[in-house]
Design a protein around this motif. Structure first.
Motif, PDB file in Angstrom:
ATOM      1  N   LYS B  43       0.824  -1.215   0.000  1.00  0.00           N
ATOM      2  CA  LYS B  43       0.000   0.000   0.000  1.00  0.00           C
ATOM      3  C   LYS B  43       0.858   1.266   0.000  1.00  0.00           C
ATOM      4  N   SER B  44       1.788   1.311   0.934  1.00  0.00           N
ATOM      5  CA  SER B  44       2.632   2.513   1.020  1.00  0.00           C
ATOM      6  C   SER B  44       3.460   2.685  -0.238  1.00  0.00           C
ATOM      7  N   THR B  45       3.953   1.583  -0.767  1.00  0.00           N
ATOM      8  CA  THR B  45       4.740   1.667  -1.990  1.00  0.00           C
ATOM      9  C   THR B  45       3.911   2.292  -3.103  1.00  0.00           C
ATOM     10  N   LEU B 170      -4.121   9.746   2.330  1.00  0.00           N
ATOM     11  CA  LEU B 170      -3.879   9.692   3.774  1.00  0.00           C
ATOM     12  C   LEU B 170      -3.363   8.306   4.129  1.00  0.00           C
ATOM     13  N   ASP B 171      -2.073   8.218   4.494  1.00  0.00           N
ATOM     14  CA  ASP B 171      -1.477   6.918   4.807  1.00  0.00           C
ATOM     15  C   ASP B 171      -1.543   6.679   6.313  1.00  0.00           C
ATOM     16  N   GLU B 172      -2.458   5.830   6.711  1.00  0.00           N
ATOM     17  CA  GLU B 172      -2.661   5.491   8.122  1.00  0.00           C
ATOM     18  C   GLU B 172      -2.706   6.718   9.031  1.00  0.00           C
ATOM     19  N   PRO B 173      -3.590   7.660   8.744  1.00  0.00           N
ATOM     20  CA  PRO B 173      -3.615   8.890   9.552  1.00  0.00           C
ATOM     21  C   PRO B 173      -4.203   8.650  10.940  1.00  0.00           C
TER      22      PRO B 173
HETATM   23 MG    MG Z   1       2.486   1.356   4.897  1.00  0.00          MG
END
Ligand code: MG
Ligand code: ATP
Lengths: 327, 242
Positions: B43-45, B170-173
């Protein structure tokens, strides 16, 4: 107490100023009134710019999150380059910029190595401390070069000026540089980037700030100011000695820390670094005048540094707790 | 409606790890897309490539119909894609006003890109931007480090809105936030829809995703394994494929 803390949060340098005043009173009494005499103040103000210029650069770099232990060596190398060229008959208009260019180059190398190889600048510049000092001795050939008496425009940099010859020209240069770097840090976008880079690198990067270039620029500025300060000292002394500036790097860090700069980066002010530098000079001078054994100076400096860090950390914590509570 | 983002066959390797294995995904304008998946799913990638912090090793991205390559975060920000990370978006030792404008400071005058900041404009506009997301803080000079986690995310969202971003990632906000704070952040995400902003919301917590997203995309081992409208799928369906 709350009001005091609030003032401290907004102007952290005030603690240093208050301490300075206390010290002045103590030394004034201890020295039977000599400390605040015109002659003694003239002496302090004449020497202070040299160390304060170094402290300004080191403070800026520390706010950016990096260290420079090579400033003491650059302090000697820069005027040595200039001096060797002057002794060879090169005009000041070329020799002086050549010296400063050397300082900038050292800063550039410090910055490039630190950023490229992601090593702590503590280590990079520790290496540079030895490299630059060694170069200073090598290019001097073992003897300080003989600079022709009127090869340097001493009136532009070190002549006494002002009412009662209170200041040297170096003091004017120092004020100019201090104001310029102070404004750069507090009022320009570059200053914002410096604080962001030192305050929290990942955030600065994710906001698209060219953090590597910001750091390299700070390394170069820091080195340039150290070289300039060394050049002023050499003009005052008349000859470039290879040993000047030894130990200056740690005094400059101490000045920054005493003035409220955090070792972790992001926190600090130029004014704070200057006040730290003034405090160190005043302690040095005041101890001498009070006829205290000169060997106590380093003990006083060391204790003050540690004390300042503890007090600053404590006050910051207190002030933060107070802010949350008033929300 | 034409998709605002079209991702085709995106690949990413990290020295031996195949983190994205040909991911294709269309994001529609003004939708709130929830991206879920286990640790290391990619996901982050994926969103790092969208936000310009990493480059893909293969595949294409079209944004508003045009092919794009983001070489750094600034490229993506200039295009209107703003990313909010759990920790990375604010400098705690700096004021709210300064944080709002990091890298995009309004200047009164400048030379070679360095110039004098317009402090008053920064203070006014940051307070206005915060009020626009219904966040009322005392002063633009307060340090971000003194704000709660939820307030910080609010400031980051206000910042993105102020710069008229069209897509907000929004990455794991909501990681490590208290329940009340989490609700605040979810409220922010819900309000993006009314403002016509496309949202990509990444979370480990499937409840949070269902609360504020209208489409659920699940990733596992570098691939998309589920892509459904939120009202057509249950939490158990999603958990099954992960
Ligand atoms: Mg991640
Ligand atoms: N910088 C990197 N260097 C090497 N491998 C990486 C790097 N970043 C991610 N990976 C690997 O790529 C894969 C995908 O990671 P990614 O961070 O995209 O997953 P994620 O879905 O965001 O996980 P999480 O839910 O834990 O945040 C993982 O196997 C991870 O170990």
């Amino acid at each position: 107490m709350r009001r005091l803390l609030k003032i401290y949060m907004e102007k952290p340098e005030l603690a240093g100023i208050a301490f300075l005043i206390v010290l002045a009173v103590v030394f004034q009494v201890q020295s039977d009134g000599v400390f605040l005499s015109a002659q003694n103040l003239q002496g302090i103000l004449g020497l202070m710019p040299e160390m304060a210029l170094v402290a300004i650069g080191v403070t800026l770099l520390m706010i950016c999150g990096e260290f420079d232990l090579s400033v003491g060596s650059v302090f000697a190398l820069t005027p040595m380059v200039m001096g060797v060229l002057l002794a060879d008959g090169v005009p000041f208009a070329l020799a002086f910029p050549a010296g400063l260019a050397t300082a900038l180059t050292v800063g550039l190398i410090n910055g490039l190595i630190t950023v490229r190889f992601a090593i702590p600048s503590f280590i990079t510049t520790l290496g540079m401390l030895f490299v630059a000092r060694s170069l200073t001795v090598v290019i001097s050939g073992g003897f300080p070069p003989i600079i022709p008496p009127d090869a340097m425009p001493r009136e532009v940099f070190i002549a006494f000026v002002g009412p009662g010859d209170m200041f040297r020209m170096s003091f004017i240069w120092f004020v100019g540089v201090a104001v310029a770097i102070g404004l750069l840090l507090s009022h320009t976008n570059f200053g914002n980037w410096v604080r962001a880079t030192g305050g929290f690198l990942p955030a600065a990067q994710s906001m698209g700030i060219p953090t590597s270039r910001v750091k390299i620029a700070c390394f170069m500025l820091c080195s340039l100011l150290a070289g300039f300060a060394g050049t002023i000292q050499v003009m005052r002394l008349g000859a470039p000695l290879p040993s000047i500036g030894e130990g200056l790097e740690l005094q400059a860090v101490a000045a920054a820390v005493i003035g409220g700069t955090a070792l972790t980066g992001g926190i600090g002010t130029i004014l704070g670094g200057i006040i730290g530098a003034v405090l160190i000079r005043v302690i040095d001078n005041g101890l001498v005048l009070s006829r205290v054994d000169a060997n106590w100076f380093k003990l006083a400096l060391g204790s003050l540094t540690i004390f300042a860090v503890i007090v600053n950390a404590w006050l910051r914590k207190k002030a933060r707790a107070m802010k949350v509570e008033t929300d | 409606m034409a998709p605002i983002i079209e991702i085709r066959e995106l690949h990413k390797w990290y020295s031996g790890v195949h983190a994205l294995k040909g991911v294709s995904l269309d994001v529609q304008p003004n939708e709130a897309l929830g991206l879920v998946g286990d640790n290391g799913a990619g996901k982050s990638t994926l969103i790092n490539i969208l936000s310009g912090t990493q480059m893909a090793d293969g595949g294409t991205i079209r944004y508003e119909g045009r092919p794009v390559t983001f070489r750094n975060p600034r490229d993506a920000m200039d295009a209107g894609i703003e990313t909010i990370y759990q920790y990375n978006s604010m400098v705690p030792t700096m004021s709210i006003a300064r944080n709002m404008f990091i890298g995009r400071e309004p200047l009164k005058a400048s030379l070679f890109g360095v110039g004098v900041m317009d402090g008053r404009k920064m203070a006014q506009e940051s307070m206005q931007a915060l009020a626009d997301v219904d966040l009322h803080l005392r002063s633009p000079d307060a340090l971000v480090g003194e704000l709660s986690g939820g307030q910080r995310q609010g400031v980051a969202i206000a910042r993105a809105m102020h710069f008229k971003s069209k897509v907000m990632i929004l990455d794991e906000p909501t990681n490590h936030l208290a329940v009340k704070e989490t609700q605040k952040v979810i409220g922010f995400v819900q309000s993006l829809k009314d403002m016509g902003i496309t949202a990509i919301f990444i979370s480990h917590n499937i409840h949070h995703v269902f609360e504020c997203c209208d489409r659920i995309v699940a990733m596992a081992r570098g691939e998309i394994v589920l892509d459904r409208r939120a009202d057509e799928v249950t939490m158990d369906d999603v958990l099954d494929v992960l």
